[in-house]
Enzyme design. Structure first.
Site, PDB file in Angstrom:
ATOM      1  N   ARG A  42       3.623   9.694  -8.499  1.00 28.05           N
ATOM      2  CA  ARG A  42       2.744   9.620  -7.336  1.00 28.05           C
ATOM      3  C   ARG A  42       3.164  10.701  -6.356  1.00 28.05           C
ATOM      4  NH1 ARG A  42       2.656   4.327  -3.624  1.00 28.05           N
ATOM      5  NH2 ARG A  42       4.451   5.353  -2.684  1.00 28.05           N
ATOM      6  N   SER A 111      -4.106  -1.760  -8.121  1.00 31.37           N
ATOM      7  CA  SER A 111      -3.557  -2.347  -6.906  1.00 31.37           C
ATOM      8  C   SER A 111      -4.487  -3.422  -6.378  1.00 31.37           C
ATOM      9  CB  SER A 111      -3.380  -1.273  -5.824  1.00 31.37           C
ATOM     10  OG  SER A 111      -2.363  -0.362  -6.169  1.00 31.37           O
ATOM     11  N   LYS A 140       4.194   2.920   2.276  1.00 29.99           N
ATOM     12  CA  LYS A 140       2.784   2.592   2.045  1.00 29.99           C
ATOM     13  C   LYS A 140       2.219   2.036   3.347  1.00 29.99           C
ATOM     14  CE  LYS A 140       1.203   0.762  -1.769  1.00 29.99           C
ATOM     15  NZ  LYS A 140       0.387   1.857  -2.250  1.00 29.99           N
TER      16      LYS A 140
END
Length: 218
Positions: A42, A111, A140
């Site tokens: 990521r 998610s 996040k």
């Protein structure tokens, strides 16, 4: 081609900006030595060419060790670098399109930030749910309110898909996350920001193994 059955227990999500002990490749290699069972690439700030090149480098590192590589969001990058799958969020490509492009054998995680999203992920046939976030975390910031342990327990009671918990998880709370029903823990800073990624991964793997042994006895 049938889907692989991956081990989600210690799931590393990368962030180059947090790495303090070497390059991302160095950190991933040492984390795998310590017991990481899955890696998600990521890297939001990379251009596509660099993203693919980094994916290929990690794929070459991980494949001989039998550790799956997933790519966050970018199906095109996953296909180009030969990744084992993708992880998609609620604003990314739709699951059905990702499955059509990646094929039946790919691992695709989704998610989920609500029970409704969890139900849709299971209905669609996702391989696992990324329960995001379990606890508040600075890595996040674009997510809904944390699930907390009770929210994670509620998902476990209701759904059969593997649950990979992410958000604010480290060695101090990993055990209670597994106890609440997680099949795996996804971590970023707990490994990437550690001065010793191998030991950090080994600590988390020991927790995961301990919880599995306890579950087997029950």
């Amino acid at each position: 081609m049938t889907r692989m059955q991956p081990d989600y227990s210690v799931y590393l999500v990368t962030d180059r900006t947090l790495c303090v002990s070497g390059t991302l490749e160095d950190v991933v290699a040492r984390a795998v030595q310590g017991g990481v069972t899955m890696v998600q690439l990521r890297e939001k700030q990379l251009c596509t060419r660099e993203f693919v090149e980094l994916g290929r480098a990690l794929r070459a590192l991980l494949a001989p060790r039998g550790v799956p590589l997933l790519v966050n969001d970018r199906v095109d990058v996953a296909l180009a670098c030969g990744a084992d799958g993708v992880h998609i969020g609620q604003s990314d490509i739709r699951y059905a399109d990702a499955r059509r492009l990646m094929g039946a054998g790919a691992v695709i995680g989704v998610s989920v930030e609500s029970v409704e999203q969890a139900a849709e992920a299971e209905r669609c046939g996702a391989d696992y749910m990324g329960v995001s976030p379990v606890f508040a975390t600075p890595t996040k910031t674009d997510t809904s309110a944390p699930w907390g342990l009770e929210g994670l327990r509620g998902l476990r009671r209701r759904f059969s898909l593997p649950l990979v918990a992410i958000g604010g998880i480290g060695p101090d709370n990993a055990a209670e996350v597994f106890e609440a029903g997680a099949d795996g823990i996804a971590v970023v800073s707990a490994i990437c920001a550690s001065p010793d990624p191998q030991q950090a991964a080994a600590t988390l793997r020991a927790v995961a193994r301990g919880k599995r042994r306890a579950a087997a006895v029950l």
